[in-house]
Design an enzyme around this catalytic site. Structure first.
Site, PDB file in Angstrom:
ATOM      1  N   HIS A 170       0.293   7.607   9.533  1.00 46.38           N
ATOM      2  CA  HIS A 170       0.292   7.361  10.953  1.00 46.38           C
ATOM      3  C   HIS A 170       0.764   8.229  11.824  1.00 46.38           C
ATOM      4  CE1 HIS A 170       1.278   2.787   9.607  1.00 46.38           C
ATOM      5  NE2 HIS A 170      -0.086   2.766   9.766  1.00 46.38           N
ATOM      6  N   CYS A 196       8.879   2.105  11.530  1.00 47.33           N
ATOM      7  CA  CYS A 196       7.758   0.814  10.969  1.00 47.33           C
ATOM      8  C   CYS A 196       8.748  -0.447  10.574  1.00 47.33           C
ATOM      9  CB  CYS A 196       7.198   1.285   9.557  1.00 47.33           C
ATOM     10  SG  CYS A 196       6.664   2.893   9.346  1.00 47.33           S
ATOM     11  N   LEU A 208       0.761  -1.365  -0.101  1.00 47.12           N
ATOM     12  CA  LEU A 208      -0.061  -0.089   0.041  1.00 47.12           C
ATOM     13  C   LEU A 208       0.789   1.092  -0.039  1.00 47.12           C
ATOM     14  CD1 LEU A 208      -2.306  -1.309   2.972  1.00 47.12           C
ATOM     15  CD2 LEU A 208      -2.980  -1.204   0.379  1.00 47.12           C
TER      16      LEU A 208
HETATM   17  N1  GLY Z   1       3.037   0.809   3.173  1.00 47.68           N
HETATM   18  C1  GLY Z   1       2.761   0.921   4.381  1.00 47.68           C
HETATM   19  C2  GLY Z   1       1.223   0.637   4.890  1.00 47.68           C
HETATM   20  O1  GLY Z   1       0.545   1.215   3.957  1.00 47.68           O
HETATM   21  O2  GLY Z   1       0.784   0.295   5.818  1.00 47.68           O
END
Ligand code: GLY
Length: 256
Positions: free
Chosen positions: A164, A251, A18
């Site tokens: 985030h 992350c 994503l």
């Molecule tokens: N590509 C990291 C996320 O969308 O969670």
């Protein structure tokens, strides 16, 4: 002090994950190089790594931080908010249980990504985002309270530039919070020593204090200079390929 970290090697389908940014497709050879350098940096900070194999079922699964919230009092497995990532928790569960045989969990209809949780001493900031919903935040706050921690909620849903909460803030200890300019006026941060990150350097706000070092993405000289001025020796890491997939330094590992 952190002693351990869990990381996962990016899969060859990393570019199928994503993303909300338009920075082009990640180059897989560089993805692997940057990840290897990141792992070496964690080791330089004194951490012992548990390195998980790539998991092609989940293109985003190298972003292990989203699967758990780990505190000094225990681990809470999350329920990631993106459908394509929900299975990542089961995939990482054995690795977490090797260190924390007993875990709490965020349960549906609650959703929560670890990237939305910022530990600041005995207080946790919980981001409400397009991944973390009110019910997930409520469950986490209750689990944290049971562990003796306080928490407060910050709604980042109106902020289109971040995925985030921790895309925009990092707590680096000693009451100091690195914060992107767009979030600097947030009243929940009153009383903290704010290190402002200019709009031009906002991706740099996702830095990570690991023991006596701070990991910082390459290309942000103002922030790196400010950290040096505060006595840190920043570990500067090229994150270009992870940035293309909405990923940041925090992350890529679970640290404890
Ligand atoms: N590509 C990291 C996320 O969308 O969670």
């Amino acid at each position: 002090m952190f002693k351990n970290a869990i990381v996962r090697i990016p899969g060859s389908n990393f570019d199928a994950g994503l993303t909300t940014v338009s920075l082009g497709a990640p180059q897989f050879d560089q993805v692997l190089q940057q990840h290897a350098r990141y792992c070496a940096a964690l080791e330089e900070c004194g951490l012992a790594l548990t390195t998980l194999e790539a998991d092609l079922r989940f293109p985003d699964s190298t972003f292990v931080e989203d699967t758990a919230v780990i505190t000094a009092e225990g681990a809470i497995l999350t329920n990631p908010g993106a459908a394509s990532r929900a299975g990542e928790v089961e995939a990482i569960r054995p690795a977490i249980h090797a260190f924390f045989p007993w875990t709490l969990a965020i349960k549906a209809p609650g959703t929560l990504d670890g990237g939305d949780i910022c530990e600041a001493g005995d207080h946790f900031f919980i981001g409400l985002s397009h991944r973390t919903n009110e019910e997930g935040a409520r469950q986490l706050a209750a689990h944290l309270a049971g562990m003796g921690y306080t928490s407060s909620i910050i709604d980042v849903r109106p902020m289109t530039s971040i995925l985030h909460l921790k895309s925009g803030i990092s707590y680096i200890g000693d009451n100091a919070l690195v914060v992107m300019e767009e979030m600097a006026a947030c009243e929940q941060f009153r009383g903290l020593d704010l290190i402002h990150v200019s709009e031009a350097e906002s991706y740099g706000a996702n830095c990570v204090r690991v023991n006596d070092r701070v990991l910082v993405a390459a290309g942000f000289p103002e922030l790196t200079g400010e950290l040096r001025a505060r006595g840190f020796e920043p570990l500067v890491l090229d994150m270009s390929e992870f940035q293309k997939m909405d990923g940041g330094l925090s992350c890529l590992s679970l640290r404890f």
